[in-house]
Design an enzyme around this catalytic site. Structure first.
Site, PDB file in Angstrom:
ATOM      1  N   ASN A  82      51.382  24.900  10.961  1.00 33.65           N
ATOM      2  CA  ASN A  82      50.630  24.909  11.430  1.00 33.65           C
ATOM      3  C   ASN A  82      49.882  24.656  13.312  1.00 33.65           C
ATOM      4  O   ASN A  82      49.082  23.786  12.190  1.00 33.65           O
ATOM      5  CB  ASN A  82      49.568  26.215  11.007  1.00 33.65           C
ATOM      6  CG  ASN A  82      49.165  26.937  12.550  1.00 33.65           C
ATOM      7  OD1 ASN A  82      49.654  27.019  14.281  1.00 33.65           O
ATOM      8  ND2 ASN A  82      48.058  27.747  12.523  1.00 33.65           N
ATOM      9  N   HIS A 109      47.582  35.204  12.962  1.00 34.22           N
ATOM     10  CA  HIS A 109      46.360  34.385  12.123  1.00 34.22           C
ATOM     11  C   HIS A 109      44.920  34.464  12.513  1.00 34.22           C
ATOM     12  O   HIS A 109      45.233  35.116  14.211  1.00 34.22           O
ATOM     13  CB  HIS A 109      47.094  32.767  13.541  1.00 34.22           C
ATOM     14  CG  HIS A 109      46.494  31.482  12.945  1.00 34.22           C
ATOM     15  ND1 HIS A 109      44.939  31.351  13.212  1.00 34.22           N
ATOM     16  CD2 HIS A 109      46.667  30.593  11.440  1.00 34.22           C
ATOM     17  CE1 HIS A 109      44.924  30.527  12.927  1.00 34.22           C
ATOM     18  NE2 HIS A 109      45.543  29.712  11.804  1.00 34.22           N
ATOM     19  N   GLU A 142      42.792  33.059  14.925  1.00 29.71           N
ATOM     20  CA  GLU A 142      42.575  31.752  15.770  1.00 29.71           C
ATOM     21  C   GLU A 142      42.849  33.761  16.622  1.00 29.71           C
ATOM     22  O   GLU A 142      42.527  33.949  17.895  1.00 29.71           O
ATOM     23  CB  GLU A 142      43.282  31.089  15.725  1.00 29.71           C
ATOM     24  CG  GLU A 142      42.087  30.501  15.296  1.00 29.71           C
ATOM     25  CD  GLU A 142      42.751  28.964  14.301  1.00 29.71           C
ATOM     26  OE1 GLU A 142      43.777  28.593  15.247  1.00 29.71           O
ATOM     27  OE2 GLU A 142      42.149  28.065  13.819  1.00 29.71           O
ATOM     28  N   GLU A 188      44.193  33.286   4.024  1.00 29.58           N
ATOM     29  CA  GLU A 188      43.739  32.097   5.010  1.00 29.58           C
ATOM     30  C   GLU A 188      42.027  32.557   4.407  1.00 29.58           C
ATOM     31  O   GLU A 188      41.997  33.580   6.120  1.00 29.58           O
ATOM     32  CB  GLU A 188      44.128  31.393   6.088  1.00 29.58           C
ATOM     33  CG  GLU A 188      46.097  31.477   6.256  1.00 29.58           C
ATOM     34  CD  GLU A 188      45.952  30.254   6.927  1.00 29.58           C
ATOM     35  OE1 GLU A 188      45.996  29.018   7.109  1.00 29.58           O
ATOM     36  OE2 GLU A 188      45.801  30.311   8.644  1.00 29.58           O
TER      37      GLU A 188
HETATM   38  C1  PEP Z   1      45.559  27.246  10.131  1.00 27.73           C
HETATM   39  O1  PEP Z   1      44.813  27.165  10.803  1.00 27.73           O
HETATM   40  O2  PEP Z   1      46.443  27.390   9.505  1.00 27.73           O
HETATM   41  C2  PEP Z   1      44.761  26.108   8.949  1.00 27.73           C
HETATM   42  C3  PEP Z   1      44.671  26.508   7.542  1.00 27.73           C
HETATM   43  O3  PEP Z   1      43.849  25.324   9.405  1.00 27.73           O
HETATM   44  P1  PEP Z   1      43.483  23.908   8.707  1.00 27.73           P
HETATM   45  O4  PEP Z   1      44.248  23.264   7.898  1.00 27.73           O
HETATM   46  O5  PEP Z   1      42.772  23.064   9.461  1.00 27.73           O
HETATM   47  O6  PEP Z   1      41.786  24.788   8.193  1.00 27.73           O
END
Ligand code: PEP
Length: 252
Positions: A11, A97, A99, A169
Site C-alpha cells: 500500500n 483502510h 487512514e 491491521e
Molecule cells: C498500511 O498502510 O496498510 C500499513 C500496514 O503500513 P505500514 O506497513 O507502514 O505499517
C-alpha cells in the site's frame, strides 16, 4: 482444506510520483520471478494517478486502487468510480483502510457499500479492519473487529466472498514500528475466520485470505507468516522501495 495462496500487497499511500512508480516497475523483474517460483501472489496499490503506468508496466502482478467510490458516476467531487478503474484494467481496490476511516470519516456502512459495489462488478475488495490502541488496551479487539466485519461485509453472498480479501491491521501497529506479535495477529485473524464462518459457512471461512498489516518489514515477515491463519501481508512503508519489496518476497 483448500490451499490459500499467500499474498503480499504493498500500500503505497500518498507516496511515489508517476516517475517514481515507473522506476519501481523497472526494478522488480527478478522479484516477480522469485514470487512465481515461491508461489506467492504479489501486488501494489499506487495512487490513482500512477495506476495506469503501473498496470501497463508491472505485468503479472496485482495492481489495486487504494479506495473507490461506491457510486457509478455523478456529483462526487474528487472521487474515482469503478468504471473509471475498470477502463484501466484495474480489478482490485482497498476498502476501509484505517487512514481513510480516520481522515475521511468512512464508517463500516460506507465500507459495506464500497465492498458490495466492487464485488457486484466482479472486482476484488481488500477490506481492512483493525482496532485503535485504546480498544486494544481495553481488551475489546475481538468485539470491535467483529463489528467491522459483520457490518462491512453485510448482505454479501457466499459467491461474492470469492472476491473479498480481509486485511487485519491494528492501528497502533501501522507506520509505528510497533508490530503485533505473531501470536496477537494469529489470535485476531483466527477470530475473524470464526466470524466469517458464522456469517458465510465453513467453506468460505477456509477459503478466504486474511492478511496481517502493521509495520511488516523484511526482518519480521517470516515469523508472522508462519502462523497458519495468516495468508499474507498488507505492507506500507517497506513496500515502497524495490529492494525492500524483493526482500519481503524472499523472506515471506
Ligand atoms: C498500511 O498502510 O496498510 C500499513 C500496514 O503500513 P505500514 O506497513 O507502514 O505499517
Amino acid at each position: 482444506m483448500p490451499a490459500r495462496k499467500k499474498l503480499l500487497l504493498g500500500n503505497w499511500k500518498m507516496n511515489h510520483t508517476i516517475a517514481e512508480a515507473s522506476a519501481f516497475c523497472d526494478s522488480i523483474k527478478d522479484t516477480k520471478e522469485l514470487a512465481k517460483e515461491r508461489g506467492i501472489q504479489i501486488g501494489v496499490c499506487p495512487s490513482f494517478l500512477s495506476l495506469q503506468t503501473v498496470k501497463r508496466k508491472a505485468k503479472g502482478i496485482v495492481v489495486g486502487a487504494q479506495d473507490v467510490s461506491a457510486f457509478e458516476s455523478g456529483a462526487y467531487t474528487g472521487q474515482v468510480s469503478i468504471p473509471m478503474l475498470q477502463e484501466l484494467g484495474i480489478t482490485w481496490a482497498l476498502v476501509g483502510h484505517s487512514e481513510r476511516r480516520e481522515y475521511n470519516g468512512e464508517s463500516n456502512e460506507v465500507c459495506n457499500a464500497k465492498v458490495k459495489a466492487l464485488v457486484s462488478h466482479g472486482m476484488t475488495a481488500v477490506y481492512c479492519c483493525g482496532e485503535s490502541e485504546e480498544i486494544y488496551e481495553k481488551g475489546e479487539t475481538n468485539a470491535w473487529v467483529e463489528n467491522q466485519i459483520r457490518t462491512g461485509l453485510k448482505d454479501l453472498t457466499k459467491d461474492d466472498m470469492k472476491n473479498v480479501v480481509i486485511a487485519y491491521e491494528p492501528i497502533w501497529a501501522i507506520g509505528t514500528g510497533k508490530v503485533a506479535t505473531p501470536e496477537i495477529a494469529e489470535n485476531v485473524i483466527g477470530y475473524i475466520r470464526t466470524v466469517i464462518k458464522s456469517m458465510f459457512g465453513k467453506g468460505v471461512a477456509n477459503r478466504i485470505r486474511i492478511l496481517y498489516g502493521g509495520s511488516v518489514k523484511p526482518g519480521n515477515i517470516h515469523e508472522i507468516m508462519l502462523k497458519p491463519d495468516i495468508d499474507g501481508a498488507l505492507v506500507g512503508g517497506a513496500s515502497l522501495k524495490a529492494d525492500s519489496f524483493r526482500e519481503l518476497v524472499a523472506n515471506l
